[in-house]
Design a protein around this motif. Structure first.
Motif, mmCIF file in Angstrom:
data_model
loop_
_atom_site.group_PDB
_atom_site.id
_atom_site.type_symbol
_atom_site.label_atom_id
_atom_site.label_comp_id
_atom_site.label_asym_id
_atom_site.label_seq_id
_atom_site.Cartn_x
_atom_site.Cartn_y
_atom_site.Cartn_z
ATOM 1 N N LYS A 68 0.808 -1.224 0.000
ATOM 2 C CA LYS A 68 0.000 0.000 0.000
ATOM 3 C C LYS A 68 0.844 1.278 0.000
ATOM 4 N N HIS A 69 2.140 1.163 0.252
ATOM 5 C CA HIS A 69 3.010 2.347 0.315
ATOM 6 C C HIS A 69 3.925 2.414 -0.896
ATOM 7 N N TRP A 70 4.242 3.624 -1.296
ATOM 8 C CA TRP A 70 5.079 3.868 -2.465
ATOM 9 C C TRP A 70 6.545 4.014 -2.045
ATOM 10 N N PHE A 71 7.019 3.054 -1.274
ATOM 11 C CA PHE A 71 8.428 2.983 -0.908
ATOM 12 C C PHE A 71 8.720 1.589 -0.404
ATOM 13 N N ASN A 72 9.998 1.236 -0.438
ATOM 14 C CA ASN A 72 10.451 0.034 0.250
ATOM 15 C C ASN A 72 11.708 0.400 1.021
ATOM 16 N N ILE A 73 11.996 -0.382 2.047
ATOM 17 C CA ILE A 73 13.040 -0.022 3.010
ATOM 18 C C ILE A 73 14.015 -1.177 3.151
ATOM 19 N N ILE A 74 15.289 -0.861 3.039
ATOM 20 C CA ILE A 74 16.343 -1.851 3.219
ATOM 21 C C ILE A 74 17.184 -1.419 4.406
ATOM 22 N N GLY A 75 17.223 -2.251 5.431
ATOM 23 C CA GLY A 75 18.057 -1.996 6.606
ATOM 24 C C GLY A 75 19.331 -2.814 6.496
ATOM 25 N N MET A 76 20.465 -2.142 6.398
ATOM 26 C CA MET A 76 21.749 -2.826 6.228
ATOM 27 C C MET A 76 22.510 -2.820 7.553
ATOM 28 N N LEU A 77 22.902 -4.000 7.995
ATOM 29 C CA LEU A 77 23.603 -4.144 9.264
ATOM 30 C C LEU A 77 25.098 -3.957 9.048
ATOM 31 N N ARG A 78 25.617 -2.824 9.514
ATOM 32 C CA ARG A 78 27.032 -2.498 9.362
ATOM 33 C C ARG A 78 27.671 -2.397 10.743
ATOM 34 N N PRO A 161 13.054 0.637 17.240
ATOM 35 C CA PRO A 161 14.181 -0.038 17.893
ATOM 36 C C PRO A 161 13.985 -1.555 17.915
ATOM 37 N N GLY A 162 14.996 -2.271 17.493
ATOM 38 C CA GLY A 162 14.964 -3.721 17.545
ATOM 39 C C GLY A 162 14.377 -4.401 16.316
ATOM 40 N N PHE A 163 13.679 -3.665 15.453
ATOM 41 C CA PHE A 163 13.015 -4.281 14.302
ATOM 42 C C PHE A 163 13.996 -5.039 13.414
ATOM 43 N N ILE A 164 15.038 -4.363 12.971
ATOM 44 C CA ILE A 164 16.011 -4.987 12.060
ATOM 45 C C ILE A 164 16.742 -6.124 12.767
ATOM 46 N N ASP A 165 17.149 -5.902 14.009
ATOM 47 C CA ASP A 165 17.858 -6.952 14.758
ATOM 48 C C ASP A 165 16.991 -8.197 14.935
ATOM 49 N N GLN A 166 15.720 -8.001 15.241
ATOM 50 C CA GLN A 166 14.799 -9.131 15.426
ATOM 51 C C GLN A 166 14.693 -9.963 14.152
ATOM 52 N N TRP A 167 14.521 -9.283 13.021
ATOM 53 C CA TRP A 167 14.380 -10.010 11.760
ATOM 54 C C TRP A 167 15.716 -10.615 11.310
ATOM 55 N N TYR A 168 16.813 -9.982 11.662
ATOM 56 C CA TYR A 168 18.120 -10.565 11.344
ATOM 57 C C TYR A 168 18.329 -11.866 12.121
ATOM 58 N N GLU A 169 17.918 -11.878 13.384
ATOM 59 C CA GLU A 169 18.014 -13.115 14.174
ATOM 60 C C GLU A 169 17.188 -14.228 13.532
ATOM 61 N N ARG A 170 16.017 -13.893 13.029
ATOM 62 C CA ARG A 170 15.183 -14.882 12.326
ATOM 63 C C ARG A 170 15.894 -15.355 11.064
ATOM 64 N N PHE A 171 16.505 -14.430 10.329
ATOM 65 C CA PHE A 171 17.255 -14.775 9.105
ATOM 66 C C PHE A 171 18.346 -15.794 9.423
#
Length: 176
Positions: A68-78, A161-171
């Motif tokens: 539904k949104h006109w964007f996508n988001i990439i969180g890069m863990l550096r 806070p924690g969103f990217i880390d949580q999904w990275y742990e799942r990855f």
């Protein structure tokens, strides 16, 4: 629309407004797939540019797509924190085991301290004229940039806070 299953391997394809293929990410693992959102991840995946050049991503990335949104988001863990690269794009579609969207050149780069820069306005203006973007599209895109900036300021969605880390742990559970 059918959604990809968690754990499945998909391709990501971005196109330009005129229908030409822009860029392909060869392999991403779906962490969550619904008709509304797809969250995927990749690390050291091959990317193919429209001119045939290839490169490999350098770090793990969590990708967030919304229908539904006109964007996508990439969180890069550096090493110095999470950097976000946000493509201003059409909402995604999922077909043939592939996430597809139209890339509209404009990007929001978000730093670990949640400051951000809008990039590629010159490229957008060139393509807007060249591909005859309608005025209504221009308004939609700039309204979505404002929405995206509010998401960053409010720490909403992938910026929470924690969103990217949580999904990275799942990855990581899928990788080994």
């Amino acid at each position: 629309m059918v959604a990809p299953d968690a754990g499945s391997n998909i391709q990501i394809q971005s196109y330009k407004h005129n229908g030409s293929l822009h860029r392909v990410w060869e392999s991403s693992i779906v962490l969550k797939g619904t008709e509304l959102t797809v969250i995927g991840a990749n690390d050291k995946t091959q990317v193919i540019e429209s001119d045939g050049r290839t490169w490999i991503t350098r770090e793990p990335a969590i990708c967030y797509f919304h229908s539904k949104h006109w964007f996508n988001i990439i969180g890069m863990l550096r090493d110095d924190g999470i950097h976000y690269y946000c493509n201003i794009s059409s909402p995604f579609v999922y077909e043939d085991n592939t996430i597809k969207y139209i890339d509209y050149d404009l990007d929001l780069k978000v730093y670990p301290d949640m400051t951000f820069d809008l990039l590629d306005e010159d490229e957008y203006e060139i393509h807007r004229k060249l591909m005859n973007y309608p005025d209504v599209l221009d308004r939609i895109l700039y309204n979505n940039i404002a929405d995206l900036q509010h998401w960053v300021q409010q720490r909403k969605g992938p910026f929470s806070p924690g969103f990217i880390d949580q999904w990275y742990e799942r990855f990581l559970t899928y990788r080994f």
